[in-house]
Write a protein that holds these residues in place. Structure first.
Motif, PDB file in Angstrom:
ATOM      1  N   ASN A  47      15.724  32.332 -43.341  1.00 36.92           N
ATOM      2  CA  ASN A  47      16.864  32.947 -44.032  1.00 36.92           C
ATOM      3  C   ASN A  47      17.217  34.290 -43.419  1.00 36.92           C
ATOM      4  N   ASP A  48      16.218  35.008 -42.904  1.00 43.22           N
ATOM      5  CA  ASP A  48      16.492  36.293 -42.240  1.00 43.22           C
ATOM      6  C   ASP A  48      17.439  36.078 -41.054  1.00 43.22           C
ATOM      7  N   PHE A  49      17.150  35.033 -40.287  1.00 39.59           N
ATOM      8  CA  PHE A  49      18.023  34.732 -39.143  1.00 39.59           C
ATOM      9  C   PHE A  49      19.428  34.416 -39.633  1.00 39.59           C
ATOM     10  N   LYS A  50      19.505  33.597 -40.687  1.00 40.73           N
ATOM     11  CA  LYS A  50      20.825  33.205 -41.197  1.00 40.73           C
ATOM     12  C   LYS A  50      21.635  34.413 -41.644  1.00 40.73           C
ATOM     13  N   SER A  51      20.964  35.364 -42.307  1.00 34.56           N
ATOM     14  CA  SER A  51      21.768  36.524 -42.746  1.00 34.56           C
ATOM     15  C   SER A  51      22.150  37.397 -41.552  1.00 34.56           C
ATOM     16  N   LEU A  52      21.283  37.449 -40.536  1.00 35.99           N
ATOM     17  CA  LEU A  52      21.643  38.205 -39.322  1.00 35.99           C
ATOM     18  C   LEU A  52      22.830  37.551 -38.620  1.00 35.99           C
ATOM     19  N   ALA A 244      29.675  23.233 -36.333  1.00 36.91           N
ATOM     20  CA  ALA A 244      29.068  22.673 -37.554  1.00 36.91           C
ATOM     21  C   ALA A 244      27.808  23.461 -37.915  1.00 36.91           C
ATOM     22  N   ARG A 245      26.970  23.739 -36.929  1.00 35.51           N
ATOM     23  CA  ARG A 245      25.748  24.499 -37.208  1.00 35.51           C
ATOM     24  C   ARG A 245      26.083  25.924 -37.626  1.00 35.51           C
ATOM     25  N   GLY A 246      27.094  26.505 -36.989  1.00 32.81           N
ATOM     26  CA  GLY A 246      27.485  27.882 -37.293  1.00 32.81           C
ATOM     27  C   GLY A 246      27.934  28.031 -38.743  1.00 32.81           C
ATOM     28  N   ALA A 247      28.521  26.958 -39.289  1.00 35.94           N
ATOM     29  CA  ALA A 247      28.981  27.002 -40.693  1.00 35.94           C
ATOM     30  C   ALA A 247      27.817  27.280 -41.633  1.00 35.94           C
ATOM     31  N   GLY A 248      26.620  26.891 -41.227  1.00 41.39           N
ATOM     32  CA  GLY A 248      25.427  27.184 -42.031  1.00 41.39           C
ATOM     33  C   GLY A 248      24.630  28.344 -41.444  1.00 41.39           C
ATOM     34  N   ALA A 249      25.290  29.186 -40.664  1.00 42.86           N
ATOM     35  CA  ALA A 249      24.656  30.354 -40.016  1.00 42.86           C
ATOM     36  C   ALA A 249      23.459  29.922 -39.156  1.00 42.86           C
ATOM     37  N   GLN A 250      23.623  28.754 -38.513  1.00 45.59           N
ATOM     38  CA  GLN A 250      22.573  28.227 -37.646  1.00 45.59           C
ATOM     39  C   GLN A 250      23.152  27.904 -36.273  1.00 45.59           C
ATOM     40  N   THR A 251      22.274  27.584 -35.336  1.00 47.94           N
ATOM     41  CA  THR A 251      22.694  27.237 -33.981  1.00 47.94           C
ATOM     42  C   THR A 251      21.985  25.940 -33.580  1.00 47.94           C
ATOM     43  N   PRO A 252      22.617  25.108 -32.730  1.00 50.45           N
ATOM     44  CA  PRO A 252      21.955  23.853 -32.346  1.00 50.45           C
ATOM     45  C   PRO A 252      20.661  24.104 -31.569  1.00 50.45           C
ATOM     46  N   LEU A 263      23.781  42.670 -30.713  1.00 50.24           N
ATOM     47  CA  LEU A 263      25.220  42.502 -30.972  1.00 50.24           C
ATOM     48  C   LEU A 263      25.645  43.293 -32.211  1.00 50.24           C
ATOM     49  N   VAL A 264      24.838  43.202 -33.265  1.00 49.52           N
ATOM     50  CA  VAL A 264      25.154  43.957 -34.487  1.00 49.52           C
ATOM     51  C   VAL A 264      25.184  45.448 -34.170  1.00 49.52           C
ATOM     52  N   ALA A 265      24.160  45.918 -33.452  1.00 56.98           N
ATOM     53  CA  ALA A 265      24.087  47.355 -33.144  1.00 56.98           C
ATOM     54  C   ALA A 265      25.292  47.801 -32.327  1.00 56.98           C
ATOM     55  N   ARG A 266      25.655  46.968 -31.351  1.00 57.60           N
ATOM     56  CA  ARG A 266      26.771  47.335 -30.470  1.00 57.60           C
ATOM     57  C   ARG A 266      28.106  47.277 -31.222  1.00 57.60           C
ATOM     58  N   LEU A 267      28.276  46.267 -32.046  1.00 57.11           N
ATOM     59  CA  LEU A 267      29.536  46.157 -32.795  1.00 57.11           C
ATOM     60  C   LEU A 267      29.673  47.315 -33.776  1.00 57.11           C
ATOM     61  N   GLU A 268      28.560  47.691 -34.417  1.00 55.58           N
ATOM     62  CA  GLU A 268      28.630  48.838 -35.349  1.00 55.58           C
ATOM     63  C   GLU A 268      28.949  50.117 -34.573  1.00 55.58           C
ATOM     64  N   GLU A 269      28.357  50.230 -33.389  1.00 54.88           N
ATOM     65  CA  GLU A 269      28.624  51.400 -32.537  1.00 54.88           C
ATOM     66  C   GLU A 269      30.104  51.439 -32.150  1.00 54.88           C
TER      67      GLU A 269
END
Ligand SMILES: Cc1ncc(COP(=O)(O)O)c(C=O)c1O
Length: 393
Positions: A47-52, A244-252, A263-269
């Motif tokens: 779930n941590d990955f999914k929220s990230l 389809a996987r992305g819809a569930g915050a997942q990757t194949p 990516l999060v750090a850079r986008l926030e920056e």
């Protein structure tokens, strides 16, 4: 022995090695902090990955003004795979329009040809962009998909993709538009809602200043519907599967949580810097062009197509570009790039990416002027930089 010449050079030397090639590029402070602090604490199915993942998508939507009918997908592979994805996810019978205005645009068309696709190529000399009249003429010929390169990294040429997308919607509304924004995404204001490209893809090691560990592609619903109509899409490059996987915050396949954190750090920056970063990139590139002009050097790009992230400067016959670049690294602690391919020894390319500041660029260019003046004033090879020994400082 230190000399007055040594001191003169050292005032321009950057304290930490700066990688200012047009990708990979020096990390930004936020990315560097993220990598230093990283510990593996959860799996890609947690779930941590999914929220990230969800947080990353939300930030991409905000930074690139992505409307609901478009989806950002995040891959653990680089931009070239994105080229291939566009080919694999469009029907084999599609007629494609490619560009050749430098090595990268040419290679994307080549990828389509290797998939045995019918592809016509709109060619211009290196340094030139696509003029609206030739774009209009090409559009009227009738294609199913067009491959645009927003910023040709081999030459430092930026296309007005906003206008090109608008023209495409007007003159060829059924044609899909795919845009390679590899070496410009993040550095210019991109509004997916007004551009509405069917695919906009980029790698992370350019303006995103993350190691070369992944890429992003923003896809339209129309692109996904087209993909669904293709019988053989394989697995790892299948856009329908990723969506389809992305819809569930997942990757194949396993995607690195470290990459998502970067990516999060850079986008926030980027969002913290706001629109000021667009002006900063324009200023950096303008400083590079002014430097060239001051030394009587030509730019490869035509003025209508100047890039805000890559400047290609032609060197005089008396200065081999690779040697000049070597001295810039040795004396100023900045790694810039040679001209691309056949221009390796006749041109230099300087990036204006990541978090490079105007004051850093000013300092570097002043040092570069010193190298340039020494080169032209002193006899070749021996003694040119005698008394300057940066390695010992
Ligand atoms: C414009 C452009 N497109 C595509 C690529 C290929 O990207 P990657 O090396 O991330 O696969 C590059 C690489 O420099 C590029 O500059």
């Amino acid at each position: 022995m230190k000399t007055a010449r040594h001191d003169e050079f050292m005032q321009y030397r950057l304290p930490d090695t700066a990688l200012w090639t047009p990708g990979p590029h020096a990390l930004t402070p936020a990315v560097e902090r993220t990598i230093r602090a990283y510990r593996a604490t959860y799996s890609h199915r947690s779930n941590d990955f999914k929220s990230l993942y969800s947080q990353t998508v939300a930030l991409l939507r905000e930074a690139f003004h992505v409307p609901a009918a478009f989806t950002p997908l995040i891959f653990g592979h680089t931009g070239s795979y994105g080229w291939e994805m566009v080919a694999v996810n469009t029907p084999p019978a599609f007629r494609a329009l490619g560009l050749e205005m430098g090595a990268f645009s040419a290679r994307w068309a080549e990828v389509f040809a290797r998939h045995e696709r019918a592809v016509d190529v709109l060619r211009v000399p290196w340094g030139h962009g696509i003029e609206s009249h030739s774009w209009h003429t090409a559009l009227r010929r009738g294609y199913d998909v067009a491959l645009l390169t927003h910023n040709e990294t081999a030459t430092g040429v930026m296309l007005p993709v906003d206008a090109l997308c608008r023209d495409a919607r007007r003159l060829a509304p059924d044609m899909l538009v795919a845009v390679d924004g590899v070496s410009i995404a993040g550095a210019v204001d991109l509004d997916m809602g007004s551009m509405r490209p069917d695919y906009y893809l980029w790698s992370l090691q350019k303006d995103f200043a993350i190691p070369a560990v992944g890429s992003v592609m923003i896809v339209s619903n129309r692109a996904l519907e087209t993909a669904e109509s293709v019988a053989k899409r394989g697995y790892v490059l299948d856009l329908v599967e990723w969506h389809a996987r992305g819809a569930g915050a997942q990757t194949p396949v396993t995607v690195s949580d470290l990459m998502l954190r970067c990516l999060v750090a850079r986008l926030e920056e980027m969002l913290d810097e706001g629109d000021a970063r667009f002006a900063r990139h324009r200023n950096l590139a303008r400083m590079q062009r002014d430097w060239a002009e001051k030394h009587g050097l030509d730019l490869l790009a035509q003025p209508a197509f100047y890039s805000p992230t890559v400047t290609t400067i032609m060197m005089p016959d008396s200065i081999p570009a690779t040697e000049f670049i070597h001295e810039a690294k040795n004396l100023l602690n900045v790694q810039i790039a040679p001209g691309y391919g056949p221009m390796q020894d006749t041109a230099i390319r300087i990036a204006a990416m990541g978090s490079t500041s105007e004051s850093e660029m000013e300092r570097f260019l002043a040092g570069l002027s010193l190298i340039f003046r020494n080169w032209t004033a002193n006899p070749p090879v021996t003694g040119r930089f005698a008394g300057v020994s940066p390695a010992k400082t």
